[in-house]
Design an enzyme around this catalytic site. Structure first.
Site, PDB file in Angstrom:
ATOM      1  N   HIS A  52       0.794  -1.180  -0.041  1.00  0.00           N
ATOM      2  CA  HIS A  52       0.150   0.072  -0.291  1.00  0.00           C
ATOM      3  C   HIS A  52       0.990   1.149  -0.182  1.00  0.00           C
ATOM      4  CE1 HIS A  52      -3.898  -1.991   1.514  1.00  0.00           C
ATOM      5  NE2 HIS A  52      -3.613  -2.528   0.504  1.00  0.00           N
ATOM      6  N   GLU A  54       1.169   3.964   1.859  1.00  0.00           N
ATOM      7  CA  GLU A  54       1.825   4.363   3.099  1.00  0.00           C
ATOM      8  C   GLU A  54       3.029   3.550   3.383  1.00  0.00           C
ATOM      9  OE1 GLU A  54      -1.082   3.329   2.417  1.00  0.00           O
ATOM     10  OE2 GLU A  54      -2.558   3.572   4.047  1.00  0.00           O
ATOM     11  N   CYS A  81      -5.638   1.160   5.867  1.00  0.00           N
ATOM     12  CA  CYS A  81      -6.555  -0.252   6.426  1.00  0.00           C
ATOM     13  C   CYS A  81      -6.179  -0.861   7.581  1.00  0.00           C
ATOM     14  CB  CYS A  81      -6.301  -1.241   5.104  1.00  0.00           C
ATOM     15  SG  CYS A  81      -4.576  -1.831   4.969  1.00  0.00           S
ATOM     16  N   CYS A  91      -2.209  -1.779   7.209  1.00  0.00           N
ATOM     17  CA  CYS A  91      -1.137  -0.706   7.345  1.00  0.00           C
ATOM     18  C   CYS A  91      -1.200   0.069   8.530  1.00  0.00           C
ATOM     19  CB  CYS A  91      -1.522   0.557   6.456  1.00  0.00           C
ATOM     20  SG  CYS A  91      -1.443  -0.210   4.600  1.00  0.00           S
TER      21      CYS A  91
END
Lengths: 352, 352
Positions: A52, A54, A81, A91
């Site tokens: 992801h 991040e 998430c 995350c």
């Protein structure tokens, strides 16, 4: 709204747009890490199974030897998430481990397993979380994802190639080519974004197109094909070779059921319809087309307009017409191009 | 081509475009004076009876106390004039008096009394004259003037307001309003550029428009009006009040004669046609429309297309259609806009 913060979120939106292929069922997400008003690292999501945004940004920062996460801010256009129901670890716990000072989120994740839970986890850990910066622009970027998550329906994009006087073919049915090679090449980019392509059976019978995607190398990466109506002698057609039986869906049910059935029964997140005037007219009139890519080319072809839109509509007044306002426009080669939405999807729970 | 010289000529083209109203029968001209690679003064033509661009630039230089014309270069997009057949004195003698070092001209003046004579006068005086810098771009700026001068014909611009599916009205004839207030306001800018406006008699009968130009204050500045076909009961219509008998031309001759007759008999340099589908189709098919302003608005209105373009055309193949390629495009309010030329006028004698 702080201009500096808005420009950092804008940077996330631009990162999110880098991939030239579709990411569905995943959203487009960009993230940046800011320390003392400077961008330390950037990250963006490249598609299902990859990190992801991040996490990509954190890894990029660490590669540079950066460690001061607890004195840094993280900007990301979608709520981090927190669920395990996917190929990559959630995350939120990783952001908590880094103990960011502030996290700025454009909007909450409409995914049923997130919807504020990511934000709440982060807040409980003591991170200051702010939601809502460039909210609308961020949601514009992920219309298909938001429709999928909030309505369990396929996002329907329609490509229309018209002469400047609005015909999809001349009266004898000739439509190759109304638009230029430049526009048709751009359509391959649109195909590269979508999960599936839809055409009318007449197109299959008469034009016998391959409906391939030039930008993809391997046949496994091809989209599914939805054929509206049942073409005769399908097995002799090129699409049979390109798609094969498992990836061709014959649609002969009520058109209204299309978005839900394609999504739930066939796992189609986005459908690009390249159909003829009948199919296009029906999707427009019934409000089923979410987004339009309009190409005007060739010139003025005249005639009775046998192949023009809405032949069987009997709208009494101009006020009854299907409204359309393009959001962007320009020239593609010699053709006029416009893009716009007919439906807008928003996820607006308590965003703060 | 020197980049510096090209950028100086580009500056002339931009100056030439400053007036927001039409200058016809005069061309758009901008001029700059360059001394030691710096722009000393600028000038542009504001319309008949006012100083030509070169003279405006010289006056602006003199106002600043500048005197070193003989060590300066002059850039101008049109050949300086040399004839007495007008309200202002000719430019060439005044440039000779200043004894410019170099004069750069984009293209020769197609006016029958100039056509290289201005250039020759300047050269005879010992000034170095170069012709041809940004020639095509400069001619693009003055298409109506070039058509007037080289063919003794009116330049015909056409405005088309269509729904996105190409209809000029719905099947019951309703056309107010297919395009938005923003586009209609832009049409008033187009009216402000032209010598005359043309409409079909049906428009006068049914819509009873004023056809005024919001941007002009006084009725004397209004254009002439050409009505195609003979409307019944014209005297009860608003245009009769706005234009009056002397400025209304009823056209019921063969359409092919239009450009020559309007120019020679009526002194109309540019006609903006805002007609209905029949008139527009005829001008398109016969190649009489020189330039198009296309507006797509409202949305999709469907129906049999009673009011669409080229209903009576029977073109056999797409290759027979009236080709059109917009040169510029964008959004005006909620509408899609494109502008382009169907005919291109060039004046290319020995340009050097």
């Amino acid at each position: 709204m702080s201009l500096e913060r808005a420009s950092f979120m804008q940077a996330c939106l631009e990162l999110a747009q880098i991939p030239d292929h579709g990411l569905l069922p995943n959203p487009r997400v960009g993230a940046i890490i800011v320390y003392q008003s400077k961008i330390i690292a950037e990250g963006f999501h490249r598609g299902p199974g990859t990190p992801h945004a991040e996490i990509a940004a954190i890894r990029n920062a660490e590669k540079k030897g950066f460690r001061k996460f607890s004195q840094s801010d993280l900007y990301v256009n979608l709520e981090p998430c927190c669920h395990l129901n996917k190929r990559t670890p959630p995350c939120a716990p990783q952001l908590i481990e880094k103990a960011f000072k502030n996290i700025f989120i454009a909007h909450l994740d409409p995914h049923p397993l997130v919807r504020g839970n990511g934000r709440d986890q982060l807040r409980k850990s003591g991170i200051k979380v702010s939601v809502g910066l460039l909210n609308e622009a961020a949601q514009d970027l992920n219309q298909a994802f938001i429709k999928n998550q909030t309505r369990s329906e396929t996002y329907i994009t329609m490509k229309l190639a018209l002469s400047f006087d609005g015909k999809m073919a001349n009266d004898s049915g000739q439509s190759q080519w109304i638009t230029s090679e430049a526009s048709r090449s751009f359509v391959h980019q649109l195909r590269n974004q979508t999960t599936a392509i839809g055409v009318g059976s007449r197109t299959i019978e008469i034009d016998d197109p391959r409906l391939s995607i030039r930008l993809r190398q391997k046949s496994e990466k091809f989209s599914k094909l939805v054929i509206f109506g049942r073409p005769k002698d399908l097995k002799s057609k090129k699409v049979w070779k390109v798609f094969g039986p498992g990836r061709i869906i014959i649609w002969d049910e009520k058109i209204e059921k299309l978005p839900r059935r394609l999504y739930e029964d066939h796992g189609i997140y986005q459908l690009l319809v390249e159909g003829g005037p009948k199919l296009a007219s029906s999707l427009l009139l019934k409000g089923l087309a979410d987004e339009l890519h309009l190409f005007y080319g060739r010139g003025f072809i005249g005639g009775k307009g046998r192949f023009s839109l809405g032949r069987d509509w009997t709208l009494k007044s101009l006020a009854d017409s299907v409204s359309f306002q393009p959001q962007s426009a320009g020239l593609i080669g010699p053709d006029l191009y416009a893009n716009g939405r007919l439906n807008v999807y928003r996820y607006h729970p308590k965003n703060r």
